[in-house]
Scaffold this active site. Sequence first.
Site, PDB file in Angstrom:
ATOM      1  N   ASP A 315       0.874  -1.165   0.000  1.00  9.83           N
ATOM      2  CA  ASP A 315       0.000   0.000   0.000  1.00  9.83           C
ATOM      3  C   ASP A 315       0.919   1.225   0.000  1.00  9.83           C
ATOM      4  O   ASP A 315       2.105   1.145   0.347  1.00  9.83           O
ATOM      5  CB  ASP A 315      -0.947   0.012   1.195  1.00  9.83           C
ATOM      6  CG  ASP A 315      -2.110   0.981   0.957  1.00  9.83           C
ATOM      7  OD1 ASP A 315      -2.037   1.784  -0.006  1.00  9.83           O
ATOM      8  OD2 ASP A 315      -3.097   0.955   1.719  1.00  9.83           O
TER       9      ASP A 315
HETATM   10  C1  BGC Z   1      -4.952   3.429   0.031  1.00 16.19           C
HETATM   11  C2  BGC Z   1      -5.044   2.401  -1.075  1.00 16.19           C
HETATM   12  C3  BGC Z   1      -4.883   3.105  -2.390  1.00 16.19           C
HETATM   13  C4  BGC Z   1      -3.574   3.850  -2.412  1.00 16.19           C
HETATM   14  C5  BGC Z   1      -3.304   4.575  -3.707  1.00 16.19           C
HETATM   15  C6  BGC Z   1      -3.728   4.311  -0.076  1.00 16.19           C
HETATM   16  O1  BGC Z   1      -3.808   5.366   0.809  1.00 16.19           O
HETATM   17  O2  BGC Z   1      -4.958   2.769   1.273  1.00 16.19           O
HETATM   18  O3  BGC Z   1      -6.278   1.737  -1.007  1.00 16.19           O
HETATM   19  O4  BGC Z   1      -4.979   2.167  -3.424  1.00 16.19           O
HETATM   20  O5  BGC Z   1      -3.580   4.808  -1.378  1.00 16.19           O
HETATM   21  O6  BGC Z   1      -4.149   5.668  -3.841  1.00 16.19           O
END
Ligand code: BGC
Length: 823
Positions: A315
């Site tokens: 993530d």
């Molecule tokens: C989120 C993810 C997301 C990623 C990219 C993170 O803050 O937890 O779900 O895909 O950002 O935007």
Amino acid sequence: MDEPTTTGNEKAPLLKGVQQSKFIAFCRRHKRIVIPVAVMILLLPLLGLIALKTRHAHAMNWTSPVVYPSPQGYGAGNWSAAYLRARAMVGNMSLEEMNNITLGVVDTTSGCVGVSGSAPQHGFPGLCFHDAGNGVRNTDGVNAYASGLHIGASWNATLAYERAQYMGAEFKRKGVNVALGPVLGPIGRIAEGGRNFEAFAADPYLDGILGAQSVIGLQESVIASIKHFVAYEQETNRNPIANNGNPISSTSANLDDETMHELYLWPFQDLVHAGAGCAMCSYNRINNTYACENSKAMNGLLKGELNFQGFVVSDWAGQHSGLPSADAGLDMAMPTTGYWNERQLEKAVNSGALNQSRLVDMATRIVATYYQFGQDRALPLGIGMPPNLLLPHNYTDAKDPASKSSLLQQAIEGHVLVKNINGVLPLKQPKVLSIFGVLFPQSWEAIGLGTQQSIGIASNAPVQNPPEVQNGTLIVGGGSGSNTPAYISSPYDAIQSRAYDDGTAIFFDFVSTNPTVVSSSDACLVFINEYSSEVWDRPGLADPDSDTLVNNVASACNNTIVVIHNAGIRLVDAWVDSPNVTAVIFAHLPGQDAGRAIASILYGDVGPSGRLPYTVARRSSDYGSLLGPCQADGSLSPQCDFTEGVNVDYRGFLARNTTPRYEFGYGLTYSSFNYANLQTNINATTTPGDTVTPVYTNGTTNDNINNTAIGNGGLLSLFESVGTITASISNTGSVAAAEVAQLYLLIPAATSNSSNPRTRVLRGFEKVLIQPNETAQVAFNLRMKDVSTWNVTRQAWIVPSGEFGVYVGKSVLDTPLTGSFTV
Ligand code: BGC
């Protein structure tokens, strides 16, 4: 009298002479009080020490086993051709090139939320990653689909597939290679969880079935990144906080092996079985080790037990170490990395600190996934994703006109009617309608992230006073789970157009919380919403201003119909028992066709066919310890013990014997149904005690490749059918309507105790449209997985022996057909 003076070395007495004797006299007189108080004072430091020790012990109790080495992808099942090609390409790469494709790079030419490194000499252009599970985020020329929770409420697997198919094609037309969804975690352990709306349901079975269809649909065009792996259940303290040099770690989700398998890992297994190409490790820690460096989770569970052949991406900023994360099974770090960006992996291989086979495996998994889903034939990376919508750019229309009917159907099917007194709905050509609340169009995401959210993301700190309501119709939730509508059909627009057809007079007030109500109103519609977003957990389950609005309207209008656009559980007890509140609809997050959809239900073009994918309690306290997030409470290592085991949402209510206001699976429509003729035809056999070999011992047995019983998703027999349970359902009303027939099992098992008893669990559902006076057959196919429990000693799924309770009906609590089968 001169006071005695104290020399430099002498300590002044605590009490002086006269005072001393007074004190002694006082103590003698009050010895009954003084002695216990003194004992307590003396004991306090000791208690403090014990408390500290306990706190320490509590953190130490939950540790994550180490599982090395990381299993290598080998091309299981239909991945073999992709692996052959990947091996050919990676075999020609230098270590530096391999290192380079494992990390995110800064790319200012596209609006992709992440771009991976390329190996141009070998024709590998890198990959564009973009949110999210509910549509292409934050760009133009795309549709806003119904959110995960809305699709969960539809209980319609075909619709989940169709939605993903159209959505995936949009990602592809935009030059996105990896769609960052669907979401399976959070599953909804915490009622106030900020991201519950992104996943489908507070149930692993429903999540698994709808999620698998989503993966299949998306991967016709792009790679799906299933997320967030795993046990990511709250926003509060989701990321580490710097805290002036004393960092506060992310929350540790502390859970046992059985709970992991039967609840949190369960849906991921279905999606890996469906062929998911990418998995995103989550922000939280699992048993005190960060998910993105947790070898038990990535090596042991995902790549070992589930035999995942794709790659694991972190993530965003969820990587917290260099070599430990690589050894634990992380294959790619996003959106950039401070750990692998200076050829550290290459150098580690050269120094012997990292096994070369691990780096080769990382690169091979990435390239194999690229081939597996035809990304070698994709459009140029991020071609339709302008980095800045406000600057001149080529407009890429990614929408397929053929998606229109599916979009509307998705929007319709996630509405859940929970109250309808005397058939006030559907409306019957009302002469006068009054409408209140928030029902005009507004595109939240298009305007930009909310201030609160930007602050939250920037500081990583839990957000204070997050909003519960947004101005305008809520069609999506916030954060990376939101998406940008091509247009918004608002309830107001749609009702106006009906008013035109019916000659209805409309009175409206979208501002006051105590509006004046025209006495001739045939009905008063009140639209309220309940907002939620990534980064914070919700401050409550019902916003007081909206409750006041409903009560005020209801006090002046005896036919008050409430529509709630809700990004999660919303309590209704502040007004639902009022006789003047005649109908209530949970409208969830329908996407851009919100207005058209609600109008078609209010006016009876279609019957509501959604059912609750979560439990609505009577009061917040009924969720017990699962109401809100765990708090750090001053600890630098916030601990969150999942002591409820698998008993979250409806299982928790059953276990605690708490009656909800509206139970999981509940929902009304404009007709009624009769259930009959339950038949069970199951021929599962108990797993013999002595013949079971573990599905995956640990990383040292990198032997999935030699085991024909193992395929994508792990032990293939888990997905084989063990029989069916059938029932017939008759439409006893006067209009055609869809019923969602649900099967719950009570599985006999050794592990059950009074505080965490086994409860019935969802193990089948079928949505059928039935004409009046007609009868439909439903058949629930049970897989071996569905009748198995995880045995922690044997490290295997086993079919327990004993009597399985069978419950078929309209919701978890309303099951007119009951029976059993014995294994
Ligand atoms: C989120 C993810 C997301 C990623 C990219 C993170 O803050 O937890 O779900 O895909 O950002 O935007």
